[in-house]
Design an enzyme around this catalytic site. Structure first.
Site, mmCIF file in Angstrom:
data_model
loop_
_atom_site.group_PDB
_atom_site.id
_atom_site.type_symbol
_atom_site.label_atom_id
_atom_site.label_comp_id
_atom_site.label_asym_id
_atom_site.label_seq_id
_atom_site.Cartn_x
_atom_site.Cartn_y
_atom_site.Cartn_z
ATOM 1 N N LYS A 139 -5.535 10.691 -23.114
ATOM 2 C CA LYS A 139 -4.680 11.522 -23.967
ATOM 3 C C LYS A 139 -3.906 10.631 -24.926
ATOM 4 O O LYS A 139 -3.243 9.668 -24.517
ATOM 5 C CB LYS A 139 -3.699 12.327 -23.107
ATOM 6 C CG LYS A 139 -2.827 13.265 -23.939
ATOM 7 C CD LYS A 139 -2.019 14.196 -23.059
ATOM 8 C CE LYS A 139 -0.711 13.627 -22.606
ATOM 9 N NZ LYS A 139 0.284 13.435 -23.671
ATOM 10 N N ASP B 261 2.656 24.811 -37.474
ATOM 11 C CA ASP B 261 2.981 24.887 -38.905
ATOM 12 C C ASP B 261 2.396 26.208 -39.413
ATOM 13 O O ASP B 261 1.922 27.021 -38.617
ATOM 14 C CB ASP B 261 2.380 23.664 -39.628
ATOM 15 C CG ASP B 261 3.181 23.274 -40.873
ATOM 16 O OD1 ASP B 261 3.530 24.178 -41.653
ATOM 17 O OD2 ASP B 261 3.439 22.076 -41.072
ATOM 18 N N ILE B 262 2.390 26.409 -40.715
ATOM 19 C CA ILE B 262 1.786 27.641 -41.231
ATOM 20 C C ILE B 262 0.274 27.601 -40.951
ATOM 21 O O ILE B 262 -0.307 26.519 -40.797
ATOM 22 C CB ILE B 262 2.079 27.847 -42.738
ATOM 23 C CG1 ILE B 262 1.575 26.661 -43.566
ATOM 24 C CG2 ILE B 262 3.578 28.073 -42.967
ATOM 25 C CD1 ILE B 262 1.658 26.878 -45.065
ATOM 26 N N THR C 202 7.435 22.524 -20.749
ATOM 27 C CA THR C 202 8.009 22.633 -19.399
ATOM 28 C C THR C 202 9.486 22.243 -19.381
ATOM 29 O O THR C 202 10.196 22.527 -18.428
ATOM 30 C CB THR C 202 7.228 21.771 -18.391
ATOM 31 O OG1 THR C 202 6.918 20.535 -19.012
ATOM 32 C CG2 THR C 202 5.957 22.451 -17.951
ATOM 33 N N ASP D 37 0.458 6.703 -22.979
ATOM 34 C CA ASP D 37 1.807 6.703 -23.551
ATOM 35 C C ASP D 37 2.306 5.275 -23.645
ATOM 36 O O ASP D 37 3.141 4.827 -22.844
ATOM 37 C CB ASP D 37 2.737 7.582 -22.694
ATOM 38 C CG ASP D 37 2.355 9.056 -22.771
ATOM 39 O OD1 ASP D 37 1.787 9.468 -23.800
ATOM 40 O OD2 ASP D 37 2.605 9.789 -21.804
ATOM 41 N N ARG E 171 2.280 14.145 -9.388
ATOM 42 C CA ARG E 171 2.847 12.994 -8.681
ATOM 43 C C ARG E 171 2.359 12.991 -7.231
ATOM 44 O O ARG E 171 2.261 14.047 -6.615
ATOM 45 C CB ARG E 171 4.387 13.067 -8.648
ATOM 46 C CG ARG E 171 5.062 12.946 -10.008
ATOM 47 C CD ARG E 171 4.905 11.543 -10.593
ATOM 48 N NE ARG E 171 5.601 11.363 -11.855
ATOM 49 C CZ ARG E 171 5.086 11.616 -13.069
ATOM 50 N NH1 ARG E 171 3.859 12.097 -13.175
ATOM 51 N NH2 ARG E 171 5.787 11.385 -14.162
ATOM 52 N N ASP F 256 -3.055 15.022 -28.294
ATOM 53 C CA ASP F 256 -1.908 15.854 -27.899
ATOM 54 C C ASP F 256 -0.821 15.765 -28.967
ATOM 55 O O ASP F 256 0.198 15.110 -28.767
ATOM 56 C CB ASP F 256 -1.414 15.350 -26.526
ATOM 57 C CG ASP F 256 -0.192 16.081 -26.013
ATOM 58 O OD1 ASP F 256 0.062 17.224 -26.443
ATOM 59 O OD2 ASP F 256 0.526 15.502 -25.169
ATOM 60 N N LEU F 257 -1.069 16.412 -30.114
ATOM 61 C CA LEU F 257 -0.078 16.363 -31.207
ATOM 62 C C LEU F 257 0.637 17.693 -31.368
ATOM 63 O O LEU F 257 1.517 17.835 -32.205
ATOM 64 C CB LEU F 257 -0.758 15.945 -32.527
ATOM 65 C CG LEU F 257 -1.461 14.575 -32.505
ATOM 66 C CD1 LEU F 257 -2.061 14.253 -33.873
ATOM 67 C CD2 LEU F 257 -0.520 13.468 -32.079
ATOM 68 N N LYS F 258 0.248 18.684 -30.590
ATOM 69 C CA LYS F 258 0.951 19.988 -30.555
ATOM 70 C C LYS F 258 1.262 20.500 -31.955
ATOM 71 O O LYS F 258 2.424 20.722 -32.315
ATOM 72 C CB LYS F 258 2.240 19.874 -29.744
ATOM 73 C CG LYS F 258 2.037 19.390 -28.316
ATOM 74 C CD LYS F 258 3.346 19.407 -27.534
ATOM 75 C CE LYS F 258 3.167 18.961 -26.108
ATOM 76 N NZ LYS F 258 2.938 17.516 -25.935
ATOM 77 N N ARG G 69 2.555 7.938 -16.173
ATOM 78 C CA ARG G 69 3.275 6.827 -15.543
ATOM 79 C C ARG G 69 2.818 6.442 -14.141
ATOM 80 O O ARG G 69 2.795 5.246 -13.831
ATOM 81 C CB ARG G 69 4.789 7.115 -15.598
ATOM 82 C CG ARG G 69 5.314 6.967 -17.023
ATOM 83 C CD ARG G 69 6.638 7.621 -17.235
ATOM 84 N NE ARG G 69 6.523 9.084 -17.183
ATOM 85 C CZ ARG G 69 7.524 9.915 -17.395
ATOM 86 N NH1 ARG G 69 8.723 9.441 -17.669
ATOM 87 N NH2 ARG G 69 7.330 11.218 -17.334
#
Ligand code: C5P
Length: 259
Positions: free
Chosen positions: A34, A66-67, A125, A12, A187, A61-63, A217
């Protein structure tokens, strides 16, 4: 599978340079990287290709949501990029998931490509009861997660992304042991929680049944990211040994009780 193969580092970051620097330093210590919407929006499919060509495994990880035809076509391109995992929203429904799973299998066979595993996002989440009610779903989140995981399995997907707290309901809803559970929100006791509401340690999540852990992170912001990654791998390794010991013990007790 080694402990290190179960650790996925979330890249990220805001550009390709930062991502490649992290990749180069962590490649020997972790199993997968990722790439999510931030880095993909900034650096495009080239960053995926660069990491894959350097021997890295990628969870894209583009989730997608769409149709059915559009998601299936995007899934074909993800397969051609050489990713190992990618995800789509289970809320897109059975046809969207089924067509995606079929499209991935077909293109992989036709073009002799490795077949990525397709994961479902059940409920984000960040979605709580109030948000569910806003969008017209009366179930409690746990029930909705179980139902969507089952639908994903029935539609031919290979697993789900799920918080550690959802592992139990997913294992109850889908009994196939090869159905993957990929878990973020990890964590250590000393890490900041950031915006994660319900966290678990790496050891707890592995013992609960997670197949892969996604960690961002706590590694990216550590003074020494390589050391932080290795500490997580050691924790995963220890949890795998204790769970292996427990299953062996359960197996022995079962066979003794059968005799
Ligand atoms: O930095 P942190 O360890 O919280 O990163 C977790 C990663 O997993 C982020 O990339 C986040 O987008 C992703 N994720 C999550 N919770 C989900 C699904 C994905 O934290 N339910």
């Amino acid at each position: 599978m080694d402990a290190k193969d179960k650790l996925i580092v979330a890249l990220d970051v805001e550009n390709a340079n930062q991502a490649l620097k992290l990749f180069d330093s962590l490649h020997d210590s972790v199993g997968m990287f990722k790439i999510g919407i931030q880095l993909f929006t900034a650096a495009g499919p080239e960053i995926v290709q660069q990491i894959v060509s350097r021997g890295g495994r990628v969870f894209l990880d583009l989730k997608y949501h769409d149709i059915p035809n559009t998601v299936a076509m995007a899934a074909i391109e993800a397969t051609r990029l050489g990713v190992s995992l990618f995800n789509i929203h289970a809320a897109g429904g059975h046809e969207m998931m089924k067509r995606t799973a079929n499209a991935v299998a077909e293109v992989a066979t036709r073009e002799n490509l490795a077949k990525p595993k397709v994961l479902a996002v059940t409920l984000l989440t960040s979605i709580d009861q109030e948000t569910l009610n806003q969008i017209g779903i009366d179930d409690v989140p746990k029930i909705a997660v179980g139902r969507l995981a089952k639908l994903a399995r029935e539609s031919g997907l290979n697993g789900v992304v799920a918080s550690a707290q959802e592992i139990e309901i997913i294992s109850e809803s889908v009994s196939q042991p090869d159905f993957l559970i990929v878990t973020p929100g990890i964590r250590s006791a000393t890490d900041a929680a950031h915006d994660q509401r319900r966290t678990m340690t790496a050891g707890e999540a592995i013992r609960a049944g997670a197949d892969y852990l996604v960690i961002g992170r706590p590694i990216l912001e550590a003074a020494d990211p390589v050391r932080a990654a290795q500490d997580f791998v050691n924790e995963i390794d220890e949890a795998l040994r204790t769970t292996a010991g427990q299953s062996e013990f359960a197996e022995q007790s079962r066979s003794q009780s059968v005799q």
